[in-house]
Design a protein around this motif. Sequence first.
Motif, PDB file in Angstrom:
ATOM      1  N   UNK A   1      -1.375   2.676  -1.602  1.00 47.87           N
ATOM      2  CA  UNK A   1      -0.915   1.305  -1.831  1.00 47.87           C
ATOM      3  C   UNK A   1      -0.674   0.541  -0.531  1.00 47.87           C
ATOM      4  N   UNK A   2      -0.146   1.206   0.489  1.00 49.49           N
ATOM      5  CA  UNK A   2       0.103   0.520   1.761  1.00 49.49           C
ATOM      6  C   UNK A   2      -1.208   0.028   2.361  1.00 49.49           C
ATOM      7  N   UNK A   3      -2.210   0.883   2.345  1.00 49.58           N
ATOM      8  CA  UNK A   3      -3.519   0.512   2.888  1.00 49.58           C
ATOM      9  C   UNK A   3      -4.138  -0.609   2.056  1.00 49.58           C
ATOM     10  N   UNK A   4      -4.038  -0.498   0.741  1.00 47.62           N
ATOM     11  CA  UNK A   4      -4.586  -1.521  -0.150  1.00 47.62           C
ATOM     12  C   UNK A   4      -3.903  -2.860   0.110  1.00 47.62           C
ATOM     13  N   UNK A   5      -2.577  -2.825   0.254  1.00 45.74           N
ATOM     14  CA  UNK A   5      -1.810  -4.054   0.490  1.00 45.74           C
ATOM     15  C   UNK A   5      -2.243  -4.751   1.772  1.00 45.74           C
ATOM     16  N   UNK A   6      -2.420  -3.984   2.833  1.00 49.30           N
ATOM     17  CA  UNK A   6      -2.812  -4.567   4.106  1.00 49.30           C
ATOM     18  C   UNK A   6      -4.223  -5.155   4.042  1.00 49.30           C
TER      19      UNK A   6
ATOM     20  N   UNK B   1       3.547  -4.158  -8.420  1.00 49.10           N
ATOM     21  CA  UNK B   1       3.944  -4.147  -7.011  1.00 49.10           C
ATOM     22  C   UNK B   1       3.418  -5.344  -6.238  1.00 49.10           C
ATOM     23  N   UNK B   2       2.289  -5.904  -6.698  1.00 44.31           N
ATOM     24  CA  UNK B   2       1.669  -7.028  -6.000  1.00 44.31           C
ATOM     25  C   UNK B   2       1.137  -8.049  -7.000  1.00 44.31           C
ATOM     26  N   UNK B   3       1.286  -9.318  -6.647  1.00 39.41           N
ATOM     27  CA  UNK B   3       0.649 -10.398  -7.387  1.00 39.41           C
ATOM     28  C   UNK B   3      -0.317 -11.081  -6.424  1.00 39.41           C
ATOM     29  N   UNK B   4      -1.593 -11.057  -6.751  1.00 35.38           N
ATOM     30  CA  UNK B   4      -2.614 -11.651  -5.885  1.00 35.38           C
ATOM     31  C   UNK B   4      -2.965 -13.041  -6.396  1.00 35.38           C
ATOM     32  N   UNK B   5      -3.208 -13.976  -5.447  1.00 35.38           N
ATOM     33  CA  UNK B   5      -3.469 -15.365  -5.807  1.00 35.38           C
ATOM     34  C   UNK B   5      -4.744 -15.864  -5.124  1.00 35.38           C
ATOM     35  N   UNK B   6      -5.888 -15.405  -5.585  1.00 38.34           N
ATOM     36  CA  UNK B   6      -7.149 -15.839  -4.973  1.00 38.34           C
ATOM     37  C   UNK B   6      -7.417 -17.318  -5.250  1.00 38.34           C
ATOM     38  N   UNK B   7      -8.263 -17.913  -4.394  1.00 37.02           N
ATOM     39  CA  UNK B   7      -8.618 -19.319  -4.546  1.00 37.02           C
ATOM     40  C   UNK B   7     -10.090 -19.541  -4.879  1.00 37.02           C
TER      41      UNK B   7
ATOM     42  N   UNK C   1     -11.658  -8.746  -4.150  1.00 33.69           N
ATOM     43  CA  UNK C   1     -10.484  -8.011  -4.635  1.00 33.69           C
ATOM     44  C   UNK C   1     -10.929  -6.867  -5.541  1.00 33.69           C
ATOM     45  N   UNK C   2     -11.788  -7.175  -6.483  1.00 36.71           N
ATOM     46  CA  UNK C   2     -12.232  -6.158  -7.447  1.00 36.71           C
ATOM     47  C   UNK C   2     -13.061  -5.075  -6.764  1.00 36.71           C
ATOM     48  N   UNK C   3     -13.839  -5.458  -5.766  1.00 34.94           N
ATOM     49  CA  UNK C   3     -14.624  -4.470  -5.015  1.00 34.94           C
ATOM     50  C   UNK C   3     -13.687  -3.496  -4.293  1.00 34.94           C
ATOM     51  N   UNK C   4     -12.659  -4.052  -3.654  1.00 28.35           N
ATOM     52  CA  UNK C   4     -11.699  -3.228  -2.915  1.00 28.35           C
ATOM     53  C   UNK C   4     -10.917  -2.313  -3.851  1.00 28.35           C
ATOM     54  N   UNK C   5     -10.424  -2.875  -4.945  1.00 29.24           N
ATOM     55  CA  UNK C   5      -9.635  -2.077  -5.883  1.00 29.24           C
ATOM     56  C   UNK C   5     -10.477  -1.001  -6.548  1.00 29.24           C
ATOM     57  N   UNK C   6     -11.736  -1.304  -6.801  1.00 29.50           N
ATOM     58  CA  UNK C   6     -12.625  -0.305  -7.376  1.00 29.50           C
ATOM     59  C   UNK C   6     -12.839   0.854  -6.412  1.00 29.50           C
ATOM     60  N   UNK C   7     -12.950   0.537  -5.133  1.00 27.47           N
ATOM     61  CA  UNK C   7     -13.126   1.595  -4.130  1.00 27.47           C
ATOM     62  C   UNK C   7     -11.930   2.540  -4.117  1.00 27.47           C
ATOM     63  N   UNK C   8     -10.741   2.005  -4.344  1.00 33.19           N
ATOM     64  CA  UNK C   8      -9.514   2.815  -4.333  1.00 33.19           C
ATOM     65  C   UNK C   8      -9.112   3.289  -5.725  1.00 33.19           C
ATOM     66  N   UNK C   9      -9.921   2.979  -6.719  1.00 33.96           N
ATOM     67  CA  UNK C   9      -9.577   3.300  -8.106  1.00 33.96           C
ATOM     68  C   UNK C   9      -8.198   2.745  -8.460  1.00 33.96           C
ATOM     69  N   UNK C  10      -7.983   1.512  -8.073  1.00 35.72           N
ATOM     70  CA  UNK C  10      -6.724   0.815  -8.283  1.00 35.72           C
ATOM     71  C   UNK C  10      -6.835  -0.082  -9.518  1.00 35.72           C
TER      72      UNK C  10
ATOM     73  N   UNK D   1       0.012  -1.124 -11.384  1.00 34.90           N
ATOM     74  CA  UNK D   1      -1.077  -2.043 -11.703  1.00 34.90           C
ATOM     75  C   UNK D   1      -0.883  -3.363 -10.944  1.00 34.90           C
ATOM     76  N   UNK D   2      -1.889  -3.775 -10.217  1.00 32.29           N
ATOM     77  CA  UNK D   2      -1.832  -5.013  -9.451  1.00 32.29           C
ATOM     78  C   UNK D   2      -2.213  -6.186 -10.344  1.00 32.29           C
ATOM     79  N   UNK D   3      -1.438  -7.258 -10.276  1.00 31.99           N
ATOM     80  CA  UNK D   3      -1.723  -8.456 -11.063  1.00 31.99           C
ATOM     81  C   UNK D   3      -2.518  -9.454 -10.229  1.00 31.99           C
ATOM     82  N   UNK D   4      -3.525 -10.055 -10.849  1.00 30.35           N
ATOM     83  CA  UNK D   4      -4.334 -11.083 -10.199  1.00 30.35           C
ATOM     84  C   UNK D   4      -4.125 -12.390 -10.950  1.00 30.35           C
ATOM     85  N   UNK D   5      -3.445 -13.332 -10.338  1.00 32.42           N
ATOM     86  CA  UNK D   5      -3.223 -14.641 -10.946  1.00 32.42           C
ATOM     87  C   UNK D   5      -4.330 -15.598 -10.523  1.00 32.42           C
ATOM     88  N   UNK D   6      -4.884 -16.305 -11.497  1.00 31.35           N
ATOM     89  CA  UNK D   6      -5.942 -17.274 -11.210  1.00 31.35           C
ATOM     90  C   UNK D   6      -5.398 -18.700 -11.134  1.00 31.35           C
TER      91      UNK D   6
END
Length: 199
Positions: A57-62, A93-99, A107-116, A137-142
């Motif tokens: 999670x620390x690596x994913x967050x960074x 643990x995280x709420x992501x706010x892509x634009x 985001x999805x590519x990265x999370x898939x690599x980490x099986x997140x 589970x990481x939340x992605x807000x649109x």
Amino acid sequence: DVGFLCRWWRRLGVGDRGRFSGELKSEGAREMVGALFEKRDIDPDKIDGKVAPHKNMKEIREQLRALLGPSGVVESPSISAVGNWRGHPYASPLLLRPQTTQQVAAILRLCNQHQQAVVVHGGLSGMVGGTSSVGDEISISLERMHKIEAIDTLGRTMTVESGVRLQEVQEAAAAEELFFALDLGARGSATIGGNIATN
């Protein structure tokens, strides 16, 4: 999705779990369910509504901060849902706010690599728990993807981003003397992405 299976597993009684195991006729299906839990070292009977933090999670967050910038990543967010009258959990643990769509794809590519596991949020006006999340589970807000890109009055089409609210779509159509037929009581909160995903 590990989080979904864990939530679903906790809702079953012991007898129901036995029936479920018996209903997994194919060995491949049994292996798939078992592998999902084993991969994350999860005992679905002992998690009590929580999933241990992802080991990376620390690596994913960074990496996500580098991708989205400081305003695009909210840690330990307080999430409330308009339609949450059933008390669905919104722990994340995280709420992501892509634009942009490109950021969502990254985001999805990265999370898939980490099986997140991830859960996508629209206006959070749904009443069936489709956007609920637990544990890691990481939340992605649109919410920041709210542009109306184009209105084709001749073709009677509108191109909008996922986070545009239903009421904004209705008003934009009306301004062009068009009518957008979908209507909900939550029109001021519900987003078009969520409308398409769940209706």
